[in-house]
Design an enzyme around this catalytic site. Structure first.
Site, PDB file in Angstrom:
ATOM      1  N   ASN A  43      49.942 -49.674 -31.579  1.00  0.00           N
ATOM      2  CA  ASN A  43      50.741 -50.896 -31.690  1.00  0.00           C
ATOM      3  C   ASN A  43      50.965 -51.243 -33.163  1.00  0.00           C
ATOM      4  O   ASN A  43      50.096 -51.055 -34.008  1.00  0.00           O
ATOM      5  CB  ASN A  43      50.152 -52.064 -30.883  1.00  0.00           C
ATOM      6  CG  ASN A  43      48.684 -52.327 -31.110  1.00  0.00           C
ATOM      7  OD1 ASN A  43      47.941 -51.474 -31.566  1.00  0.00           O
ATOM      8  ND2 ASN A  43      48.267 -53.523 -30.773  1.00  0.00           N
ATOM      9  N   GLU A  45      52.315 -54.438 -35.242  1.00  0.00           N
ATOM     10  CA  GLU A  45      52.730 -55.849 -35.189  1.00  0.00           C
ATOM     11  C   GLU A  45      53.546 -56.226 -36.427  1.00  0.00           C
ATOM     12  O   GLU A  45      53.616 -55.464 -37.396  1.00  0.00           O
ATOM     13  CB  GLU A  45      51.478 -56.722 -35.039  1.00  0.00           C
ATOM     14  CG  GLU A  45      50.752 -56.418 -33.728  1.00  0.00           C
ATOM     15  CD  GLU A  45      49.536 -57.281 -33.478  1.00  0.00           C
ATOM     16  OE1 GLU A  45      49.070 -57.993 -34.394  1.00  0.00           O
ATOM     17  OE2 GLU A  45      49.044 -57.230 -32.325  1.00  0.00           O
ATOM     18  N   CYS A  54      54.526 -52.011 -28.888  1.00  0.00           N
ATOM     19  CA  CYS A  54      53.314 -51.560 -28.190  1.00  0.00           C
ATOM     20  C   CYS A  54      53.029 -50.092 -28.507  1.00  0.00           C
ATOM     21  O   CYS A  54      53.941 -49.322 -28.858  1.00  0.00           O
ATOM     22  CB  CYS A  54      53.489 -51.699 -26.684  1.00  0.00           C
ATOM     23  SG  CYS A  54      53.466 -53.396 -26.086  1.00  0.00           S
ATOM     24  N   GLU A  56      52.415 -47.754 -26.398  1.00  0.00           N
ATOM     25  CA  GLU A  56      53.134 -46.877 -25.462  1.00  0.00           C
ATOM     26  C   GLU A  56      54.548 -46.602 -25.977  1.00  0.00           C
ATOM     27  O   GLU A  56      55.054 -45.485 -25.876  1.00  0.00           O
ATOM     28  CB  GLU A  56      53.230 -47.531 -24.080  1.00  0.00           C
ATOM     29  CG  GLU A  56      51.893 -47.765 -23.396  1.00  0.00           C
ATOM     30  CD  GLU A  56      51.267 -49.110 -23.719  1.00  0.00           C
ATOM     31  OE1 GLU A  56      51.447 -49.618 -24.851  1.00  0.00           O
ATOM     32  OE2 GLU A  56      50.589 -49.654 -22.839  1.00  0.00           O
ATOM     33  N   CYS A  87      52.313 -53.223 -20.445  1.00  0.00           N
ATOM     34  CA  CYS A  87      53.075 -54.438 -20.141  1.00  0.00           C
ATOM     35  C   CYS A  87      54.319 -54.065 -19.321  1.00  0.00           C
ATOM     36  O   CYS A  87      54.660 -52.876 -19.181  1.00  0.00           O
ATOM     37  CB  CYS A  87      53.470 -55.151 -21.432  1.00  0.00           C
ATOM     38  SG  CYS A  87      54.780 -54.325 -22.352  1.00  0.00           S
ATOM     39  N   CYS A  90      56.844 -51.880 -21.091  1.00  0.00           N
ATOM     40  CA  CYS A  90      56.376 -50.494 -21.291  1.00  0.00           C
ATOM     41  C   CYS A  90      56.341 -49.729 -19.974  1.00  0.00           C
ATOM     42  O   CYS A  90      56.576 -48.514 -19.965  1.00  0.00           O
ATOM     43  CB  CYS A  90      55.021 -50.475 -21.992  1.00  0.00           C
ATOM     44  SG  CYS A  90      55.187 -50.817 -23.765  1.00  0.00           S
TER      45      CYS A  90
HETATM   46  N1  THU Z   1      49.756 -54.019 -26.558  1.00  0.00           N
HETATM   47  C1  THU Z   1      50.004 -52.664 -26.511  1.00  0.00           C
HETATM   48  O1  THU Z   1      50.162 -52.010 -27.542  1.00  0.00           O
HETATM   49  N2  THU Z   1      50.063 -52.087 -25.293  1.00  0.00           N
HETATM   50  C2  THU Z   1      49.855 -52.722 -24.103  1.00  0.00           C
HETATM   51  O2  THU Z   1      49.879 -52.092 -23.055  1.00  0.00           O
HETATM   52  C3  THU Z   1      49.597 -54.158 -24.088  1.00  0.00           C
HETATM   53  C4  THU Z   1      49.585 -54.840 -25.394  1.00  0.00           C
HETATM   54  C5  THU Z   1      49.647 -54.657 -27.882  1.00  0.00           C
HETATM   55  C6  THU Z   1      50.753 -55.601 -28.243  1.00  0.00           C
HETATM   56  C7  THU Z   1      50.055 -56.450 -29.291  1.00  0.00           C
HETATM   57  O3  THU Z   1      50.136 -55.791 -30.549  1.00  0.00           O
HETATM   58  C8  THU Z   1      48.611 -56.482 -28.875  1.00  0.00           C
HETATM   59  O4  THU Z   1      48.465 -55.404 -27.945  1.00  0.00           O
HETATM   60  C9  THU Z   1      48.169 -57.771 -28.231  1.00  0.00           C
HETATM   61  O5  THU Z   1      48.949 -58.106 -27.165  1.00  0.00           O
END
Ligand code: THU
Length: 129
Positions: A43, A45, A54, A56, A87, A90
């Protein structure tokens, strides 16, 4: 790939590179693709929160860029609890490159805890198998 260990190690390594100054929640993903390669993502941000991506999504982008066409297995790992499922957005991204054989493996820091199909996670989806 009968033994998912290599995929697990790859996803954990990808997770180490996560850029998570806001949530502090590191996620790593690794895809075993139809071309036999493994593609990783973490991920990433952003100070403008909705711009974050994300793990994925990163792994899928790496797969497509590398020439992979199908996800055989995708493993997602976090640094501990709770175990997370992809999520909604994804799941739709995974669906695009899945078939009925595709498996979604959920792992914590130690091991794989659950193996699911895309149909289980996104039933009645907008796609024909
Ligand atoms: N996140 C992912 O990378 N994958 C997921 O399946 C769920 C959430 C990340 C997004 C964000 O950077 C952090 O997790 C908190 O939500």
């Amino acid at each position: 790939m009968k033994n998912y260990h290599q995929l697990f190690i790859f996803a954990r390594e990808a997770r180490n590179h996560a850029h998570v100054p806001y949530s502090k929640f590191k996620v790593g993903a690794a895809i075993e693709a139809d071309d036999g390669n493994i593609y990783g993502g973490c991920n990433v941000e952003n100070i403008s929160y909705p711009c974050g991506t994300c793990a994925e999504a990163g792994a899928i982008a790496a797969m497509v860029c590398g020439g992979g066409k199908k996800i055989k297995n995708i493993l997602i790992t976090t640094d501990g609890n709770p175990l997370i499922t992809p999520c909604g957005a994804c799941l739709q991204r995974i669906l695009e490159f899945s078939d009925s054989e595709t498996r979604i493996l959920l792992a914590d820091d130690k091991d794989i805890r659950k193996i699911l199909s895309i149909q289980e996670l996104l039933p009645n989806a907008f796609k024909e198998f």
